[in-house]
Design an enzyme around this catalytic site. Structure first.
Site, PDB file in Angstrom:
ATOM      1  N   CYS A 180       0.029   3.973   2.611  1.00  0.00           N
ATOM      2  CA  CYS A 180       0.430   3.539   3.958  1.00  0.00           C
ATOM      3  C   CYS A 180       1.858   3.986   4.252  1.00  0.00           C
ATOM      4  CB  CYS A 180       0.334   2.023   4.088  1.00  0.00           C
ATOM      5  SG  CYS A 180      -1.339   1.382   3.859  1.00  0.00           S
TER       6      CYS A 180
ATOM      7  N   CYS B 127       0.831  -1.210   0.000  1.00  0.00           N
ATOM      8  CA  CYS B 127       0.000   0.000   0.000  1.00  0.00           C
ATOM      9  C   CYS B 127       0.867   1.262   0.000  1.00  0.00           C
ATOM     10  CB  CYS B 127      -0.907  -0.053   1.230  1.00  0.00           C
ATOM     11  SG  CYS B 127      -1.718   1.495   1.642  1.00  0.00           S
TER      12      CYS B 127
END
Length: 89
Positions: free
Chosen positions: A16, A13
């Protein structure tokens, strides 16, 4: 009152990775006022399902009474600080 910030993330991700330094800085500055729990959704799908996490990153601020605030997507430090204070950190 125990305050926890649950960080739902995955290694793949991108956003993230953008969120991580914000959390690291906050954790450093706020020292022992709250705990960060990092939850890899690929490894802990049951926990992600329990909190109904559908998008990453998802950050959940929680205290002894339950969920205080939920953020989806990269979240700025100020918003997290407000939620932590509301939770009693």
């Amino acid at each position: 009152m125990a305050v926890t910030l649950k960080d739902f993330y995955a290694d793949w991700c991108g956003p993230c990775k953008t969120q991580d330094p914000i959390l690291d800085e906050l954790e450093e500055d706020w020292a022992d006022r709250f705990e960060v729990e990092k939850i890899n959704v690929d490894e802990e799908q049951d926990v992600a399902n329990q909190y109904q996490v559908r998008s990453l990153p998802t950050l959940i601020v929680e205290n002894d009474d339950g969920v205080v605030e939920r953020f989806v997507g990269v979240t700025q430090r100020e918003d997290l600080e407000d939620a932590l204070e509301k939770a009693g950190a």
